[in-house]
Design a protein around this motif. Structure first.
Motif, mmCIF file in Angstrom:
data_model
loop_
_atom_site.group_PDB
_atom_site.id
_atom_site.type_symbol
_atom_site.label_atom_id
_atom_site.label_comp_id
_atom_site.label_asym_id
_atom_site.label_seq_id
_atom_site.Cartn_x
_atom_site.Cartn_y
_atom_site.Cartn_z
ATOM 1 N N GLY A 37 10.000 1.477 -27.368
ATOM 2 C CA GLY A 37 10.025 0.026 -27.489
ATOM 3 C C GLY A 37 10.377 -0.651 -26.174
ATOM 4 N N LYS A 38 10.702 -1.916 -26.246
ATOM 5 C CA LYS A 38 11.030 -2.689 -25.049
ATOM 6 C C LYS A 38 12.516 -2.542 -24.727
ATOM 7 C CE LYS A 38 7.424 -6.162 -25.799
ATOM 8 N NZ LYS A 38 6.620 -5.772 -24.649
ATOM 9 N N LYS A 39 12.796 -2.413 -23.419
ATOM 10 C CA LYS A 39 14.178 -2.308 -22.964
ATOM 11 C C LYS A 39 14.427 -3.301 -21.840
ATOM 12 C CE LYS A 39 15.367 2.522 -23.954
ATOM 13 N NZ LYS A 39 15.815 3.796 -23.325
ATOM 14 N N LYS A 40 15.670 -3.777 -21.766
ATOM 15 C CA LYS A 40 16.080 -4.608 -20.643
ATOM 16 C C LYS A 40 16.989 -3.777 -19.743
ATOM 17 C CE LYS A 40 15.597 -9.379 -22.143
ATOM 18 N NZ LYS A 40 16.283 -10.677 -22.266
ATOM 19 N N LEU A 41 16.569 -3.627 -18.486
ATOM 20 C CA LEU A 41 17.319 -2.817 -17.537
ATOM 21 C C LEU A 41 17.881 -3.691 -16.421
ATOM 22 C CD1 LEU A 41 14.929 0.260 -17.132
ATOM 23 C CD2 LEU A 41 16.829 -0.030 -18.722
ATOM 24 N N TYR A 75 15.842 -1.239 1.594
ATOM 25 C CA TYR A 75 14.540 -0.646 1.926
ATOM 26 C C TYR A 75 14.403 0.691 1.211
ATOM 27 C CZ TYR A 75 17.451 1.884 5.337
ATOM 28 O OH TYR A 75 18.442 2.635 5.923
ATOM 29 N N LEU A 76 13.200 1.238 1.287
ATOM 30 C CA LEU A 76 12.893 2.550 0.712
ATOM 31 C C LEU A 76 12.056 3.308 1.730
ATOM 32 C CD1 LEU A 76 12.621 4.471 -1.883
ATOM 33 C CD2 LEU A 76 10.479 3.262 -2.294
ATOM 34 N N ARG A 77 12.341 4.577 1.929
ATOM 35 C CA ARG A 77 11.524 5.384 2.843
ATOM 36 C C ARG A 77 11.513 6.831 2.366
ATOM 37 N NH1 ARG A 77 14.540 8.583 6.288
ATOM 38 N NH2 ARG A 77 16.742 8.005 6.584
ATOM 39 N N THR A 78 10.499 7.572 2.814
ATOM 40 C CA THR A 78 10.453 8.989 2.499
ATOM 41 C C THR A 78 11.360 9.741 3.460
ATOM 42 O OG1 THR A 78 8.493 9.236 3.896
ATOM 43 C CG2 THR A 78 8.128 8.906 1.546
ATOM 44 N N GLN A 79 11.769 10.924 3.074
ATOM 45 C CA GLN A 79 12.751 11.686 3.841
ATOM 46 C C GLN A 79 12.257 12.009 5.251
ATOM 47 O OE1 GLN A 79 13.149 15.810 2.797
ATOM 48 N NE2 GLN A 79 15.367 15.789 3.057
ATOM 49 N N ASP A 80 10.967 12.336 5.379
ATOM 50 C CA ASP A 80 10.453 12.810 6.656
ATOM 51 C C ASP A 80 9.874 11.708 7.533
ATOM 52 O OD1 ASP A 80 8.463 12.360 4.858
ATOM 53 O OD2 ASP A 80 7.179 13.996 5.543
ATOM 54 N N LYS A 81 10.006 10.442 7.111
ATOM 55 C CA LYS A 81 9.462 9.344 7.900
ATOM 56 C C LYS A 81 10.526 8.281 8.143
ATOM 57 C CE LYS A 81 4.677 9.841 6.308
ATOM 58 N NZ LYS A 81 3.543 9.160 5.650
ATOM 59 N N LYS A 82 10.445 7.655 9.331
ATOM 60 C CA LYS A 82 11.384 6.589 9.658
ATOM 61 C C LYS A 82 10.895 5.238 9.167
ATOM 62 C CE LYS A 82 13.195 8.876 13.811
ATOM 63 N NZ LYS A 82 13.406 8.767 15.280
ATOM 64 N N ASP A 83 9.595 5.130 8.883
ATOM 65 C CA ASP A 83 9.046 3.855 8.440
ATOM 66 C C ASP A 83 9.645 3.453 7.100
ATOM 67 O OD1 ASP A 83 7.531 3.974 10.673
ATOM 68 O OD2 ASP A 83 5.701 4.626 9.669
ATOM 69 N N LYS A 84 10.031 2.187 6.996
ATOM 70 C CA LYS A 84 10.702 1.695 5.803
ATOM 71 C C LYS A 84 9.826 0.706 5.052
ATOM 72 C CE LYS A 84 15.082 2.078 8.309
ATOM 73 N NZ LYS A 84 16.172 1.333 8.986
ATOM 74 N N VAL A 85 9.918 0.745 3.729
ATOM 75 C CA VAL A 85 9.194 -0.198 2.869
ATOM 76 C C VAL A 85 10.209 -1.219 2.354
ATOM 77 C CG1 VAL A 85 7.806 -0.494 0.799
ATOM 78 C CG2 VAL A 85 7.535 1.565 2.191
ATOM 79 N N TYR A 86 9.953 -2.478 2.676
ATOM 80 C CA TYR A 86 10.859 -3.546 2.254
ATOM 81 C C TYR A 86 10.291 -4.269 1.036
ATOM 82 C CZ TYR A 86 13.019 -2.858 6.841
ATOM 83 O OH TYR A 86 13.642 -2.316 7.938
ATOM 84 N N GLY A 87 11.110 -5.139 0.454
ATOM 85 C CA GLY A 87 10.651 -5.939 -0.672
ATOM 86 C C GLY A 87 10.492 -5.155 -1.957
ATOM 87 N N VAL A 88 11.373 -4.158 -2.167
ATOM 88 C CA VAL A 88 11.307 -3.324 -3.371
ATOM 89 C C VAL A 88 12.555 -3.571 -4.217
ATOM 90 C CG1 VAL A 88 11.167 -0.979 -4.273
ATOM 91 C CG2 VAL A 88 9.991 -1.568 -2.141
ATOM 92 N N MET A 89 12.359 -3.675 -5.518
ATOM 93 C CA MET A 89 13.471 -3.802 -6.462
ATOM 94 C C MET A 89 13.657 -2.474 -7.187
ATOM 95 S SD MET A 89 14.043 -7.091 -5.985
ATOM 96 C CE MET A 89 14.973 -7.793 -7.347
ATOM 97 N N ALA A 90 14.816 -2.301 -7.831
ATOM 98 C CA ALA A 90 15.082 -1.076 -8.584
ATOM 99 C C ALA A 90 15.718 -1.413 -9.919
ATOM 100 C CB ALA A 90 15.997 -0.146 -7.793
ATOM 101 N N ALA A 91 15.141 -0.862 -10.993
ATOM 102 C CA ALA A 91 15.715 -1.003 -12.336
ATOM 103 C C ALA A 91 16.563 0.228 -12.625
ATOM 104 C CB ALA A 91 14.602 -1.137 -13.367
#
Length: 257
Positions: free
Chosen positions: A213-217, A224-240
């Motif tokens: 069903g539907k959940k509120k998180l 930011y978010l980035r992969t372990q082997d890269k320095k490049d960062k992804v901005y504008g990300v939210m996390a539930a």
């Protein structure tokens, strides 16, 4: 045709800012409105003085100008990422110029004789077309290749802290919150970024559909978010924040990241 200096200034500011903003979006780089304005203003000054000094019309000066504008906009970053930004900037400039000319040809409009205040409209329309094309390419080529690996080790940053954990791509995760792609993280990861009391005080929630069903998180904003082997960062990300992630993976990545 008489052209007023204020029209030249506004047109160049708008067009420069549009191309620079799209460059950062394509690069998935953090957008700074202040530096975009500074960079756009430098490009506008060049356009103002161009008719007064023929030497400025040489292509080498235009290339140098573009390199400076991109450097100001992107800021400090890896050299490879800076070169990518320059390549994207030039590609967007030529692509949008070509699309603008194409649109004018389709509608039988002479850009040299048309009202100069309409130029930003045509350039803006070409920018939307380029952005739409980029999303299609990114979705069907880049993400498809990345998702073939299914899993990543990622570094999540929030509240000035970093956490490294295993993550997997979920093609079904299309959750957006405030127009930002939203990943799902286990509460144990959130507790490494925030104290328990801080998590309790979070007032923002996102509704998602699950098999039960539907959940509120609760929702947090990532630095930011980035992969372990890269320095490049992804901005504008939210996390539930979820209490139901089990197993070795602690993060469910978004299909558009």
């Amino acid at each position: 045709m008489q052209v007023y200096i204020e029209v030249v200034i506004i047109n160049n500011l708008v067009i420069n800012a549009l191309i620079l903003t799209l460059t950062l979006k394509f690069l998935r780089h953090k957008i700074s409105k202040a530096w975009i304005f500074v960079s756009s203003a430098i490009g506008t000054l060049y356009a103002i003085f161009l008719p007064l000094a023929d030497i400025l019309n040489f292509f080498i000066f235009k290339i140098i100008l573009a390199i400076i504008m991109v450097a100001i906009t992107v800021g400090r970053c890896a050299f490879k990422r800076y070169l990518s930004a320059c390549a994207i900037f030039f590609a967007l400039t030529f692509a949008m110029g070509g699309i603008t000319q194409g649109l004018a040809s389709i509608f039988s409009i002479d850009l040299e004789k048309t009202n100069s205040t309409l130029i930003p409209f045509f350039v803006g329309l070409s920018g939307l077309i380029v952005l739409f094309a980029q999303k299609l390419i990114y979705k069907h080529i880049v993400l498809a290749r990345r998702k073939s690996r299914y899993e990543e080790v990622v570094v999540i940053s929030a509240n000035g802290k970093e956490v490294e954990c295993k993550a997997y791509y979920d093609s079904g995760n299309r959750l957006y919150y405030k127009n930002s792609p939203t990943i799902i993280i286990d509460r144990s990861v959130a507790l490494q970024l925030f104290a328990q009391k801080e998590l309790i005080d979070i007032g923002e929630n996102a509704q998602i559909d699950t098999v039960t069903g539907k959940k509120k998180l609760p929702i947090i904003t990532l630095d930011y978010l980035r992969t372990q082997d890269k320095k490049d960062k992804v901005y504008g990300v939210m996390a539930a924040i979820s209490d139901s992630i089990r197993g070795e993976y602690k993060v469910v990545l978004h299909c558009d990241i």
